[in-house]
Motif scaffolding. Structure first.
Motif, short mmCIF file in Angstrom:
data_model
loop_
_atom_site.label_atom_id
_atom_site.label_comp_id
_atom_site.label_asym_id
_atom_site.label_seq_id
_atom_site.Cartn_x
_atom_site.Cartn_y
_atom_site.Cartn_z
N ALA A 232 0.85 -1.20 0.00
CA ALA A 232 0.00 0.00 0.00
C ALA A 232 0.88 1.25 0.00
CB ALA A 232 -0.91 -0.01 1.22
N LEU A 233 0.50 2.24 -0.80
CA LEU A 233 1.32 3.44 -0.96
C LEU A 233 0.44 4.67 -0.88
CD1 LEU A 233 4.00 4.90 -1.74
CD2 LEU A 233 3.38 4.47 -4.15
N LEU A 234 0.76 5.56 0.06
CA LEU A 234 0.09 6.86 0.15
C LEU A 234 1.06 7.92 -0.36
CD1 LEU A 234 -2.18 8.80 1.02
CD2 LEU A 234 -1.06 8.91 3.27
N LEU A 235 0.64 8.64 -1.40
CA LEU A 235 1.45 9.70 -1.98
C LEU A 235 0.90 11.04 -1.51
CD1 LEU A 235 1.39 8.19 -5.57
CD2 LEU A 235 3.45 8.31 -4.12
N VAL A 236 1.63 11.70 -0.61
CA VAL A 236 1.25 13.02 -0.14
C VAL A 236 2.03 14.04 -0.95
CG1 VAL A 236 1.13 14.59 1.82
CG2 VAL A 236 0.79 12.13 2.17
N PRO A 246 3.86 18.29 -7.81
CA PRO A 246 2.84 17.26 -7.59
C PRO A 246 2.66 16.32 -8.78
CG PRO A 246 2.06 19.38 -6.82
CD PRO A 246 3.35 19.64 -7.53
N ASP A 247 3.04 16.76 -9.97
CA ASP A 247 2.89 15.89 -11.14
C ASP A 247 3.69 14.60 -10.99
OD1 ASP A 247 1.97 15.48 -13.94
OD2 ASP A 247 4.13 15.52 -14.36
N VAL A 248 4.78 14.64 -10.22
CA VAL A 248 5.56 13.41 -9.97
C VAL A 248 4.69 12.38 -9.27
CG1 VAL A 248 7.49 12.42 -8.67
CG2 VAL A 248 7.80 14.55 -9.95
N ALA A 249 3.96 12.80 -8.24
CA ALA A 249 3.07 11.88 -7.51
C ALA A 249 1.96 11.36 -8.43
CB ALA A 249 2.48 12.58 -6.29
N ARG A 250 1.45 12.22 -9.28
CA ARG A 250 0.40 11.78 -10.20
C ARG A 250 0.92 10.69 -11.14
NH1 ARG A 250 -0.40 17.57 -10.57
NH2 ARG A 250 -2.21 18.22 -9.32
N ARG A 251 2.14 10.86 -11.63
CA ARG A 251 2.72 9.87 -12.53
C ARG A 251 3.00 8.56 -11.80
NH1 ARG A 251 7.69 13.06 -14.80
NH2 ARG A 251 8.15 11.06 -15.81
N VAL A 252 3.44 8.65 -10.55
CA VAL A 252 3.67 7.43 -9.77
C VAL A 252 2.34 6.72 -9.54
CG1 VAL A 252 4.40 6.53 -7.53
CG2 VAL A 252 5.76 8.29 -8.67
N GLN A 253 1.30 7.46 -9.24
CA GLN A 253 -0.01 6.86 -9.01
C GLN A 253 -0.47 6.08 -10.24
OE1 GLN A 253 -3.38 9.52 -8.70
NE2 GLN A 253 -4.40 8.20 -7.20
N GLN A 254 -0.16 6.55 -11.42
CA GLN A 254 -0.52 5.84 -12.64
C GLN A 254 0.25 4.53 -12.79
OE1 GLN A 254 0.19 8.71 -15.75
NE2 GLN A 254 -1.58 9.97 -15.20
N SER A 255 1.45 4.47 -12.20
CA SER A 255 2.28 3.27 -12.30
C SER A 255 1.96 2.24 -11.23
CB SER A 255 3.77 3.64 -12.20
OG SER A 255 4.16 4.47 -13.26
N VAL A 256 1.43 2.69 -10.10
CA VAL A 256 1.17 1.81 -8.96
C VAL A 256 -0.34 1.78 -8.71
CG1 VAL A 256 1.71 1.34 -6.54
CG2 VAL A 256 3.42 2.46 -7.99
N PRO A 257 -1.02 0.73 -9.16
CA PRO A 257 -2.49 0.72 -9.12
C PRO A 257 -3.09 0.96 -7.73
CG PRO A 257 -1.67 -1.08 -10.47
CD PRO A 257 -0.48 -0.47 -9.81
N GLN A 258 -2.44 0.44 -6.68
CA GLN A 258 -3.01 0.57 -5.34
C GLN A 258 -2.64 1.87 -4.64
OE1 GLN A 258 -0.42 -1.20 -6.14
NE2 GLN A 258 1.09 -1.30 -4.52
N ALA A 259 -1.87 2.73 -5.32
CA ALA A 259 -1.43 3.98 -4.70
C ALA A 259 -2.59 4.95 -4.54
CB ALA A 259 -0.33 4.62 -5.53
N GLN A 260 -2.60 5.66 -3.42
CA GLN A 260 -3.58 6.71 -3.18
C GLN A 260 -2.86 8.05 -3.11
OE1 GLN A 260 -5.61 5.33 0.42
NE2 GLN A 260 -7.28 4.55 -0.85
#
Length: 301
Positions: A232-236, A246-260
């Motif tokens: 589980a990954l929470l991206l703050v 913040p675009d970095v976190a958005r791109r990571v979220q696209q790569s990690v399905p369970q990321a919030q």
């Protein structure tokens, strides 16, 4: 690199000093702070920082967790390894060695900036198995285009020149210069925080380790492997972060399905120092969702 901060002098008024101890592990002498009770929360600060960056957040988290917060390799009061070990892989292995020596198995891993990358690298490599990773403005992806072509050779050149850390440290003793540096992250922190950063940036040994880390840093493999992260990954992500947009976190979220993704307004790269109570609340809520605090909740009901 010598000229590291001296604990008896520079650490005499260090935040949460009563929680500090020194531990020999992975060939290094670590400064680590341990406080609280409950599931183990491993905290990893960002490049150029130290345990002082958790000064207000750590005691809040200690109400729910056993907080373990080290100065990373070469930073703060932790000794410096060979410069080639100040890489993502090397620092991840060194931190895993500290965890092994402390006999801890973190259930939650909380990293700021480069610290988030280190904790995620450890998890992907099976060096730690947390139920939850919390990334606070995590530095997960490399600079692109011309910036990468320019910054990496520049960092290597600066790191290998022994005069550069001393020049940076000399400049770092100027309060106005450090204030501008911190404001450039998009954050406004308190006077205590600025004073402690000034103390660290005024140390050639600390600055040298940070430059060597930058020179060795390669995030391309991590970026390619993020999709296989199952934890589980929470991206703050802070909306005003000028260091890691913040675009970095958005791109990571696209790569990690369970990321919030939790986008927070009004704060910058040092959001956890600006509003520690707000960040603590996000972390505790995420830990509850991930089951890290489930037993503690049952006991309190």
């Amino acid at each position: 690199m010598s000229d590291k901060p001296n604990w008896s002098v520079d650490g005499s008024d260090w935040p949460n000093r009563a929680a500090s101890r020194f531990v020999e592990a992975a060939g290094l002498r670590w400064h680590v702070q341990i406080m609280g009770e409950g599931p183990v929360a491993l905290l990893a600060h960002g490049t150029g920082a130290a345990t002082h960056s958790w000064r207000d957040l750590a005691p809040l988290l200690a109400k729910h967790f056993t907080v373990v917060a080290p100065d990373l390799s070469g930073h703060g009061f932790t000794s410096t390894p060979h410069w080639r070990r100040l890489s993502l892989d090397g620092m991840s292995r060194d931190l895993a060695g500290l965890c092994e020596k402390l006999a801890i198995a973190p259930e939650i891993a909380i990293g700021h900036s480069a610290g988030a990358a280190i904790l995620t690298r450890m998890t992907l490599d099976g060096l730690t198995t947390p139920k939850l990773i919390v990334s606070l403005n995590g530095a997960y992806l490399p600079f692109g285009g011309a910036a990468a072509q320019f910054l990496s050779p520049l960092a290597k050149m600066m790191a290998l020149n022994p005069l550069v850390p001393r020049l940076f440290a000399w400049r770092g003793r100027d309060p106005a210069a450090v204030h501008r540096l911190l404001k450039g992250t998009g954050s406004t922190i308190d006077a205590t925080g600025e004073r402690l950063y000034r103390r660290l940036v005024g140390s050639p040994g600390h600055v040298g380790a940070a430059l060597e880390m930058m020179a060795n840093w390669d995030l391309h493999p991590l970026g390619r492997e993020l999709p296989r992260l199952k934890t589980a990954l929470l991206l703050v992500a802070a909306a005003h972060d000028r260091a890691i947009p913040p675009d970095v976190a958005r791109r990571v979220q696209q790569s990690v399905p369970q990321a919030q993704l939790e986008l927070i307004e009004g704060l910058g790269h040092l959001a956890h120092e600006e509003q520690p109570a707000r960040i603590a609340g996000l972390i505790v809520n995420a830990a509850e969702r991930a089951g890290v605090l489930a037993v503690q909740q049952e006991m309190s009901n």
